[in-house]
Design an enzyme around this catalytic site. Structure first.
Site, PDB file in Angstrom:
ATOM      1  CG  ASP A  11       4.736 -10.950  55.234  1.00 12.49           C
ATOM      2  OD1 ASP A  11       5.862 -10.726  55.717  1.00 12.49           O
ATOM      3  OD2 ASP A  11       3.865 -10.070  55.107  1.00 12.49           O
ATOM      4  CG  ASP A 132       2.688  -4.632  63.509  1.00 13.62           C
ATOM      5  OD1 ASP A 132       3.697  -4.117  63.007  1.00 13.62           O
ATOM      6  OD2 ASP A 132       2.617  -5.828  63.842  1.00 13.62           O
TER       7      ASP A 132
END
Length: 245
Positions: A11, A132
């Site tokens: 990330d 998500d």
């Protein structure tokens, strides 16, 4: 079924490899100041696919960590899937041309499903939908907003659109090492005719073992992040477990 894929996650925030807790940008831990070196290490360990997220891009709605992504693409030879701030066909095609294997579309799947279908039709096998969720409801804009739409309802929109997989992330578990929410992930996989990738909370070899059970047979694999970085999950042991399935 093909063997389960473990996707190590990188990330990107401010050009660094970080991990967040529950998607909160204020709760970021820097694990490597050189994301390309981290990617090379994952490749050396034997991982066969990388999962990249441009966190700043997810909030900005456009690529922000492009330089870091490009360095990773120049460094490794294994395929890469990338998400974060990809909201139009021009950006999708730019990343595919630069060497990204699969592009992940998250917010766009909620805000602009026609664009996602257009991208999937134009580039079959190259588009992944990222869902998500908090309590089964999909969050968007870098998880800053939660919609009132159930993940399964969005997933069903793309069943016959040429999308190659769904990534299902349980935000409540992400970065907290509480274990995968396999119940919700398997339920989604059983409700749609698309491969599903589990994400959020993978903590130990027990999670890997759970991925290899018959009830998880529709899952393409799982994304692993913090557990790899802090040593709770030994990469070689995890990969050996998958290989010995």
């Amino acid at each position: 079924m093909a063997s389960v894929i473990l996707f190590p996650a990188i990330d990107l925030k401010d050009g660094l490899a970080v991990r967040l807790e529950q998607g909160d940008m204020a709760r970021a831990t820097v694990f490597n100041r050189d994301p390309a070196a981290q990617a090379a290490e994952f490749e050396t360990l034997g991982f066969r696919y990388l999962h990249l997220v441009d966190l700043d891009g997810a909030f900005a709605g456009k690529p922000v960590n492009a330089a870091a992504v490009e360095r990773i693409l120049e460094t490794v030879s294994i395929p890469v899937q990338l998400g974060g701030g990809i909201r139009d066909l021009k950006t999708v095609e730019a990343w595919l041309e630069k060497g990204v294997t699969r592009v992940i579309l998250g917010t766009a799947a909620v805000r602009d499903p026609d664009f996602v279908k257009q991208a999937a039709k134009a580039h079959p096998g190259r588009i992944v939908v990222g869902l998500d969720a908090r309590d089964g409801r999909v969050a968007v804009e870098g998880w800053a907003e939660t919609s009132d739409i159930a993940a399964v309802d969005i997933a069903r929109r793309f069943e016959d659109a040429g999308v190659t997989a769904i990534i299902y992330t349980d935000i409540a578990r992400d970065g907290l090492l509480k274990g995968l929410n396999l119940d919700a992930t398997v339920a989604l996989a059983e409700a749609v005719n698309l491969p599903v990738i589990a994400s959020g909370g993978l903590a130990s070899l027990a999670d890997i073992e759970a991925l290899l059970t018959p009830r998880a047979k529709k899952l393409e694999g799982a994304i692993t992040g913090r557990a790899l970085y802090d040593g709770r999950l030994d990469a070689r042991e995890a990969l050996a477990l998958v290989a010995g399935r």
